[in-house]
Design a protein around this motif. Sequence first.
Motif, PDB file in Angstrom:
ATOM      1  N   SER A  41       0.850  -1.158  -0.001  1.00  0.00           N
ATOM      2  CA  SER A  41      -0.066   0.019   0.067  1.00  0.00           C
ATOM      3  C   SER A  41       0.829   1.258   0.055  1.00  0.00           C
ATOM      4  O   SER A  41       0.349   2.400  -0.392  1.00  0.00           O
ATOM      5  CB  SER A  41      -0.956   0.043   1.113  1.00  0.00           C
ATOM      6  OG  SER A  41      -0.260   0.001   2.359  1.00  0.00           O
ATOM      7  N   LEU A  44       1.957   2.372  -4.354  1.00  0.00           N
ATOM      8  CA  LEU A  44       0.484   1.785  -5.316  1.00  0.00           C
ATOM      9  C   LEU A  44       0.763   1.839  -6.764  1.00  0.00           C
ATOM     10  O   LEU A  44       0.130   1.345  -7.585  1.00  0.00           O
ATOM     11  CB  LEU A  44      -0.364   2.912  -5.003  1.00  0.00           C
ATOM     12  CG  LEU A  44      -0.886   2.831  -3.531  1.00  0.00           C
ATOM     13  CD1 LEU A  44      -2.078   3.999  -3.292  1.00  0.00           C
ATOM     14  CD2 LEU A  44      -1.679   1.498  -3.023  1.00  0.00           C
ATOM     15  N   ARG A 150     -13.439  -3.524   1.597  1.00  0.00           N
ATOM     16  CA  ARG A 150     -13.335  -2.947   0.291  1.00  0.00           C
ATOM     17  C   ARG A 150     -14.675  -2.778  -0.494  1.00  0.00           C
ATOM     18  O   ARG A 150     -15.636  -4.055  -0.281  1.00  0.00           O
ATOM     19  CB  ARG A 150     -12.601  -3.793  -0.665  1.00  0.00           C
ATOM     20  CG  ARG A 150     -11.091  -3.837  -0.259  1.00  0.00           C
ATOM     21  CD  ARG A 150      -9.975  -4.635  -1.151  1.00  0.00           C
ATOM     22  NE  ARG A 150      -8.896  -4.802  -0.656  1.00  0.00           N
ATOM     23  CZ  ARG A 150      -7.768  -3.859  -0.866  1.00  0.00           C
ATOM     24  NH1 ARG A 150      -8.047  -2.772  -1.564  1.00  0.00           N
ATOM     25  NH2 ARG A 150      -6.554  -4.251  -0.493  1.00  0.00           N
ATOM     26  N   TYR A 152     -16.854  -2.656  -4.107  1.00  0.00           N
ATOM     27  CA  TYR A 152     -16.523  -3.347  -5.559  1.00  0.00           C
ATOM     28  C   TYR A 152     -17.529  -2.995  -6.345  1.00  0.00           C
ATOM     29  O   TYR A 152     -18.712  -2.709  -6.181  1.00  0.00           O
ATOM     30  CB  TYR A 152     -16.408  -4.824  -5.261  1.00  0.00           C
ATOM     31  CG  TYR A 152     -15.188  -5.540  -4.612  1.00  0.00           C
ATOM     32  CD1 TYR A 152     -14.094  -5.763  -5.306  1.00  0.00           C
ATOM     33  CD2 TYR A 152     -15.333  -5.708  -3.179  1.00  0.00           C
ATOM     34  CE1 TYR A 152     -12.878  -6.311  -4.588  1.00  0.00           C
ATOM     35  CE2 TYR A 152     -13.995  -6.188  -2.629  1.00  0.00           C
ATOM     36  CZ  TYR A 152     -13.010  -6.545  -3.281  1.00  0.00           C
ATOM     37  OH  TYR A 152     -11.828  -7.043  -2.739  1.00  0.00           O
ATOM     38  N   SER A 180     -13.490  -4.915  -9.771  1.00  0.00           N
ATOM     39  CA  SER A 180     -12.530  -4.208  -8.971  1.00  0.00           C
ATOM     40  C   SER A 180     -12.938  -3.560  -7.848  1.00  0.00           C
ATOM     41  O   SER A 180     -14.161  -3.032  -7.773  1.00  0.00           O
ATOM     42  CB  SER A 180     -11.992  -3.145 -10.136  1.00  0.00           C
ATOM     43  OG  SER A 180     -11.149  -2.499  -9.548  1.00  0.00           O
ATOM     44  N   ASP A 181     -12.203  -3.437  -6.914  1.00  0.00           N
ATOM     45  CA  ASP A 181     -12.373  -2.707  -5.949  1.00  0.00           C
ATOM     46  C   ASP A 181     -12.338  -1.103  -6.112  1.00  0.00           C
ATOM     47  O   ASP A 181     -11.615  -0.635  -7.346  1.00  0.00           O
ATOM     48  CB  ASP A 181     -11.568  -2.787  -4.732  1.00  0.00           C
ATOM     49  CG  ASP A 181     -10.181  -2.295  -4.761  1.00  0.00           C
ATOM     50  OD1 ASP A 181      -9.725  -1.364  -4.190  1.00  0.00           O
ATOM     51  OD2 ASP A 181      -9.328  -3.099  -5.417  1.00  0.00           O
ATOM     52  N   THR A 182     -12.907  -0.120  -5.682  1.00  0.00           N
ATOM     53  CA  THR A 182     -12.876   1.254  -5.900  1.00  0.00           C
ATOM     54  C   THR A 182     -11.696   1.917  -5.845  1.00  0.00           C
ATOM     55  O   THR A 182     -11.554   2.891  -6.627  1.00  0.00           O
ATOM     56  CB  THR A 182     -14.054   1.839  -5.066  1.00  0.00           C
ATOM     57  OG1 THR A 182     -13.784   1.764  -3.711  1.00  0.00           O
ATOM     58  CG2 THR A 182     -15.446   1.512  -5.351  1.00  0.00           C
ATOM     59  N   GLN A 183     -10.773   1.346  -5.182  1.00  0.00           N
ATOM     60  CA  GLN A 183      -9.382   2.127  -5.228  1.00  0.00           C
ATOM     61  C   GLN A 183      -8.470   1.388  -6.162  1.00  0.00           C
ATOM     62  O   GLN A 183      -7.748   1.998  -6.385  1.00  0.00           O
ATOM     63  CB  GLN A 183      -8.705   1.729  -3.747  1.00  0.00           C
ATOM     64  CG  GLN A 183      -9.471   2.464  -2.709  1.00  0.00           C
ATOM     65  CD  GLN A 183      -8.915   2.226  -1.310  1.00  0.00           C
ATOM     66  OE1 GLN A 183      -8.642   1.026  -1.013  1.00  0.00           O
ATOM     67  NE2 GLN A 183      -8.319   3.429  -0.658  1.00  0.00           N
ATOM     68  N   ASN A 184      -8.964   0.330  -6.719  1.00  0.00           N
ATOM     69  CA  ASN A 184      -8.398  -0.356  -8.002  1.00  0.00           C
ATOM     70  C   ASN A 184      -6.960  -1.235  -7.599  1.00  0.00           C
ATOM     71  O   ASN A 184      -6.092  -1.122  -8.299  1.00  0.00           O
ATOM     72  CB  ASN A 184      -8.065   0.809  -9.162  1.00  0.00           C
ATOM     73  CG  ASN A 184      -8.111   0.040 -10.453  1.00  0.00           C
ATOM     74  OD1 ASN A 184      -8.500  -0.838 -10.670  1.00  0.00           O
ATOM     75  ND2 ASN A 184      -6.831   0.413 -11.435  1.00  0.00           N
ATOM     76  N   HIS A 185      -6.887  -1.401  -6.365  1.00  0.00           N
ATOM     77  CA  HIS A 185      -5.904  -2.340  -5.765  1.00  0.00           C
ATOM     78  C   HIS A 185      -6.018  -3.552  -6.361  1.00  0.00           C
ATOM     79  O   HIS A 185      -4.821  -4.323  -6.551  1.00  0.00           O
ATOM     80  CB  HIS A 185      -5.965  -2.301  -4.175  1.00  0.00           C
ATOM     81  CG  HIS A 185      -5.678  -0.796  -3.695  1.00  0.00           C
ATOM     82  ND1 HIS A 185      -5.525  -0.545  -2.259  1.00  0.00           N
ATOM     83  CD2 HIS A 185      -5.322   0.221  -4.389  1.00  0.00           C
ATOM     84  CE1 HIS A 185      -5.552   0.698  -2.086  1.00  0.00           C
ATOM     85  NE2 HIS A 185      -5.015   1.117  -3.278  1.00  0.00           N
ATOM     86  N   SER A 187      -8.147  -5.807  -9.425  1.00  0.00           N
ATOM     87  CA  SER A 187      -8.990  -5.693 -10.526  1.00  0.00           C
ATOM     88  C   SER A 187      -8.767  -6.915 -11.341  1.00  0.00           C
ATOM     89  O   SER A 187      -7.773  -7.128 -11.935  1.00  0.00           O
ATOM     90  CB  SER A 187      -8.542  -4.427 -11.533  1.00  0.00           C
ATOM     91  OG  SER A 187      -9.419  -4.347 -12.470  1.00  0.00           O
ATOM     92  N   ASN A 260      -1.187  -5.191   1.862  1.00  0.00           N
ATOM     93  CA  ASN A 260      -2.359  -4.734   1.447  1.00  0.00           C
ATOM     94  C   ASN A 260      -3.206  -6.029   0.719  1.00  0.00           C
ATOM     95  O   ASN A 260      -3.301  -6.135  -0.803  1.00  0.00           O
ATOM     96  CB  ASN A 260      -2.241  -3.785   0.046  1.00  0.00           C
ATOM     97  CG  ASN A 260      -3.357  -3.018  -0.709  1.00  0.00           C
ATOM     98  OD1 ASN A 260      -4.520  -2.909   0.273  1.00  0.00           O
ATOM     99  ND2 ASN A 260      -3.313  -3.009  -1.872  1.00  0.00           N
TER     100      ASN A 260
END
Length: 265
Positions: A41, A44, A150, A152, A180-185, A187, A260
């Motif tokens: 994290s 990124l 998270r 999604y 994908s999670d909204t933070q795009n960690h 996808s 992360n």
Amino acid sequence: MFNKIACILFISLCSVVYSQKKISSDFDYKVTYNLHYTLDSTKLSDRKSEYMVLFLGDKLSSFSSRAKLFKNGVVVKGNTASTSKESITAFPYVILKNTKENYLAYTLQIVYNYFYYEQPSGLFDWKIHDEIKDINGYTAQKATTTYSGRDYIAWFTTDIPISDGPFKFNGLPGLILEISDTQNHYSFTFYGFEKLEPPVPFKINLKQYVLTNKEKLLEVQYRYRQDPFTYANNPNVKITPEVHQAYIKAFTEMLEKENNPIEKD
């Protein structure tokens, strides 16, 4: 057979019991996803990718990294590249979803030991939206959910009316093509869908696995990755105490950078 160290770990898992479950299925379809992910994290921009595969049958599905299949003689026959670069994965688990009995099994091999834990399939409270888009010729509809810390966004298609998807995701009225999670960690993007002809037979005997829970399995996995020499207890591996401690230090620093995970809680 459990070695001495594994036996100690086995005893420490006080809630462990042996399951009697034997599961078999024919896989009729194969879905390939490209997973882009960020393990650290604090970095990124350091994104990596790996192909993941979902096999689908009428009562069972199996999800794992494509690299994991290089070691699977049932799904990939005659492959001798288990030590090649293509067989290395950051995701060594296999997730089985039993659609008839509505549970999933997260399985993991650590050296010669096999573990798993179970969860109900209905982990997700989906909200379906009107928005649609085209994904490789499939009409996909938007859905959102929150899971394990998270938020999604998923895109599913009723063109393939199979209520499944990558990782643990399931429960929509069609196959999940992207999520994908909204933070795009993390996808998952759709790479391909194919019908398997003939179907691929699959069998697993969970009686040979140790049933535990998620927290204890992660703890054992951490112990192994931090100090694989002690865990494996291989008499053919000879290292000095100084070198051993240097390895533990290096592995610990590596694990600290993997801060992360896809599941935050």
